[in-house]
Write an enzyme that holds these catalytic residues in place. Structure first.
Site, PDB file in Angstrom:
ATOM      1  N   GLU A 105       0.839  -1.212   0.000  1.00  0.00           N
ATOM      2  CA  GLU A 105       0.000   0.000   0.000  1.00  0.00           C
ATOM      3  C   GLU A 105       0.870   1.258   0.000  1.00  0.00           C
ATOM      4  OE1 GLU A 105      -2.232  -1.571   3.396  1.00  0.00           O
ATOM      5  OE2 GLU A 105      -4.050  -1.262   2.227  1.00  0.00           O
ATOM      6  N   GLU A 125      -3.844  -9.443   3.952  1.00  0.00           N
ATOM      7  CA  GLU A 125      -4.639  -9.110   5.144  1.00  0.00           C
ATOM      8  C   GLU A 125      -5.775 -10.088   5.375  1.00  0.00           C
ATOM      9  OE1 GLU A 125      -3.413  -7.043   2.968  1.00  0.00           O
ATOM     10  OE2 GLU A 125      -2.677  -5.212   3.929  1.00  0.00           O
TER      11      GLU A 125
END
Ligand code: 3HC
Ligand code: NAI
Length: 697
Positions: A105, A125
């Site tokens: 990210e 995640e």
């Protein structure tokens, strides 16, 4: 410093430096944001390169911080990425080794990305029961395309950077480095130093030709595959928002999803399992610096059910194996089974033909001990009889080279006794694989009284190489897993006595999430195995109470699937468990003989009796030092006994329920005259934790 800053010519280089994987914890985020600030104000600097020190670009947000105020302390990850993206000078990510979660990210917040070949890229995640919470669900679909991004986000699986770079139209990577990554990143930074406007992933569009139909299709697929886990569907909805909403609204939706998932018991369980797996690989008095022995050649004694599966693990890892047997027919049978297993994988497209051939080429067989003397590790998997083990270990002691590790796959015998058959007990260890040994993840490493530390260190490292989850157990009857399962089985038996049918118990256990209830499991493994163990117990511990129902079943010759009948009936060649009138009648008679009027038992009671039986025995194991830590017990049950992953293991489950509540319920069970009051005496450790208001964790 957790992020360093240096200037090379006109380029500032910021290096994340938070070993082992540059997790983006508070200190690292703060240092990285400050370094960007420094680059902004440094007139000499025209562009910035961000990279990671050591073995990762970044493994993502620091999972250890989750649940603590540090996780959201400013600058949080979104703040940091915002600072990077808003930098007035171009920021180039120089990505290598591992780029995952918040690390990816962060890279997506940079203006340009150069990647080293072989880098593992992922948004994992979902494996922690979460969704990417720092823009990943919004930026990856924009940079890579909606479908490949959704696949990555919902699976969490790492993908090789080169593969991603080949996705048509992708804007994830500007370059795949062909030489030195840093040189190429610096060169790109110099090239783009004056280019304006700065390209930002947020300004791209996440497009799909037919979003409604696609997401509906994906919703059905993902929903079906992730029944007990809420995260995958929330990941999907966040990606759908990337297509349907402006960037900032998409980020808001992502944030809400992330915060909601963080509080779910499923995410807590998955995060527990992540750390439990890593903790299990550590042994308190065996430092990580302990030297290991080289294992380049393995010998396996016995080509039966276990020997074959054990051998496959090493062949899969490229380690040559020689199997020894007493008869050529046994060797032929064993090798034929290994071939059949591999061929099934080839047929399903899971294994390439050339890989299969390579693996088989590493396999040899022998009838002579003289031919295995130079193996670095030998694993015995012969009949479970102490006399047979004695003869094998005496021969191994005579022929194996000095320093070879002598392991036994025994499931019930005393590893110290086995070690005593040799002149080198320091080299003897238990390696208790689970059936089928080529499939099951669990390996109990049984530490004998004399097992050397470097033997343990070697076996633990080897387990990682053959992709097993190793958990250390001390020597006791059944080690960690089977000693606990015995108490679970005893309760399952009492439940039958009191009125349950096998199907009712199995249904309740499976609804709770067990891969298989106790009776279906018995039919699969063979009820005669438990029968043999119980006969021994009746001698050793005559006062221990058991339900006699399982013995009555075996007396009828109903050993399970292998005899076509067990707790259930089986149609020839089929594995479907069909309720059995014979068993129902047998149980009715058995209860009548005991004078028991059957009663209705709730699913909740069934599950609590089974699971708390595990928990209480585990507390004894911890107290005795057989298990090192409660989370090890969880790993044993998650990887070897089909305990539901989303509940984190029996100890994590007990902590979630609250140990006080667990003990209260146990005390209620103790009052049931048909149960066993002694059985439900809380283990001293459990009682102590309750008195102190503590949990296993
Ligand atoms: N945070 C904190 N610690 C981490 C970590 C992380 N993200 N990733 C790994 N570690 C720690 C491990 O706990 C272990 O610590 P230990 O030595 O004290 O036991 C150590 O790093 C080494 O880990 P491994 O043994 O797993 O090392 P490998 O080299 O085999 O694997 C890895 C490295 C591929 C990075 C692997 O550790 C991994 O998959 N980590 C998890 C990555 C992940 O899930 N990232 C997403 C985090 S959530 C997130 O980013 C949220 C964001 O979207 C907002
Ligand atoms: P098995 O009966 O399928 O295989 C045993 C093999 O050992 C046979 O092929 C036999 O010919 C061979 N053998 C016997 N004596 C020998 C000797 N002296 N030298 C060389 N080979 C000899 O048994 P299985 O199920 O593979 O079990 C082996 C060991 O693994 C036992 O100790 C058992 O307790 C343990 N184990 C079994 C599990 C299971 O689910 N089957 C699970 C975990 C451990």
């Amino acid at each position: 410093m957790t992020a360093t800053y240096e200037v090379r010519g006109h380029i500032a280089v910021i290096t994340l430096s938070n070993p082992p994987v540059n997790g983006l914890g508070f200190a690292t985020r703060k240092a990285a944001a400050a370094a960007i600030g420094q680059a902004e104000s440094d007139a000499q600097v025209q562009a910035v390169v961000i990279t990671g020190a050591g073995k990762a670009f970044s493994g993502g947000a620091d999972i250890k911080e989750f649940g603590s105020p540090l996780a959201m302390a400013a600058p949080n990850l979104l703040d940091l990425i915002g600072v990077v993206e808003a930098c007035s000078k171009p920021v180039v990510a120089a990505i290598h080794s591992v780029c995952m979660g918040g690390g990816l990210e962060l890279a997506l917040g940079c203006h340009y990305r150069v990647v080293a070949p072989g880098t593992k890229v992922a948004l994992p995640e979902v494996k922690l029961g979460l969704l990417p919470g720092a823009g990943g669900t919004q930026r990856l679909p924009r940079a890579l395309g909606v479908e490949p991004a959704l696949n990555m986000i919902v699976s969490g699986e790492p993908v090789n950077a080169e593969l991603l770079a080949q996705v048509p139209g992708q804007k994830l990577f500007d370059r795949v480095a062909s030489g030195d990554l840093m040189e190429e990143a610096l060169a790109l930074a110099a090239e783009v130093a004056q280019v304006r406007p700065l390209p930002r992933v947020r300004d791209l569009k996440a497009r799909h030709a037919n979003p409604e139909a696609y997401f509906q299709f994906a919703r059905n697929m993902v929903g079906g595959m992730s029944k007990n886990f809420p995260a995958p569907l929330r990941c999907l909805e966040a990606v759908a928002a990337a297509v349907s909403k402006p960037f900032d609204e998409g980020i808001k939706a992502e944030r809400e999803g992330f915060a909601a998932l963080m509080m779910t018991p499923e995410s807590k369980a998955l995060r527990h399992a992540f750390f439990a797996e890593r903790a299990a690989s550590k042994i308190a008095d065996v430092p990580e610096s302990t030297p290991t022995r080289t294992i380049a050649k393995v010998a396996v004694i016995g080509a039966g059910t276990m020997g074959g599966g054990i051998s496959m693990n090493f062949l899969n890892a490229g380690i040559p194996v020689t199997i020894l047997e007493t008869k050529q027919e046994a060797l032929d049978r064993g090798v034929a089974t290994i071939k059949k297993n591999y061929e099934a994988q080839v047929k399903k497209g899971k294994l390439k033909e050339d890989k299969y051939q390579q693996r088989m080429a590493l396999l040899s067989t022998t009838l002579s001990y003289a031919e295995i003397g130079d193996a670095d590790l030998v694993i015995e998997a012969v009949f479970e009889e102490i006399g047979v083990k004695e003869s094998v270990f005496k021969q191994l002691d005579a022929v194996m080279k000095p320093g070879a590790i002598l392991a036994s796959n025994t499931s019930t015998l005393d590893v110290n006794k086995i070690a005593s058959f040799t002149q080198r007990p320091q080299d003897v260890v238990g390696m208790h694989f689970f059936s089928p040994a080529n499939v099951m993840k669990l390996l109990e490493v049984v530490r004998g009284a004399h097992t050397a530390k470097d033997v343990l260190a070697t076996v633990m490292a080897l387990a990682k190489k053959i992709r097993k989850t190793a958990v250390v157990s001390g020597v006791c009857d059944g080690f960690i897993g089977n000693r606990m399962i015995e108490q679970y089985s005893r309760q399952a038996g009492f439940l039958l006595d009191e009125g349950c049918s096998p199907a009712q118990v199995d249904r309740a256990a499976e609804k709770f999430g067990f891969a298989m209830g106790p009776f279906r499991m018995g039919d699969l493994a063979g009820n005669d195995i438990g029968w043999a163990i119980r006969k021994r117990r009746y001698q050793e511990k005559p006062n221990l109470r058991y339900s006699k129902s399982a013995d009555l079943l075996c007396e009828l010759g109903r050993y399970g699937q292998k005899t076509g009948a067990g707790w259930y009936d089986y149609a020839p060649g089929k594995r479907d468990a069909l309720p059995s009138a014979v068993v129902a009648e047998m149980l009715d008679k058995h209860r009548a003989a005991l004078g028991i009027t059957p009663r209705q038992i709730s699913d909740e009671e069934i599950v609590h009796r089974l699971v708390y039986a595990l928990v209480n025995e585990a507390a004894h194991l911890l107290e005795e030092g057989i298990a090192q830590r409660a989370s090890d017990v969880d790993m044993v049950y998650l990887t070897g006994y089909g305990f539901p992953l989303w509940r984190g293991g029996p100890m994590c489950y007990a902590d979630t329920v609250g140990l006080f509540n667990v003990v209260q319920t146990m005390q209620r069970f103790a009052k049931n005259p048909l149960d066993d009051a002694e059985f439900w005496q809380p283990a001293p450790l459990l009682a102590r934790l309750v008195a102190e208001g503590k949990s296993f964790s």
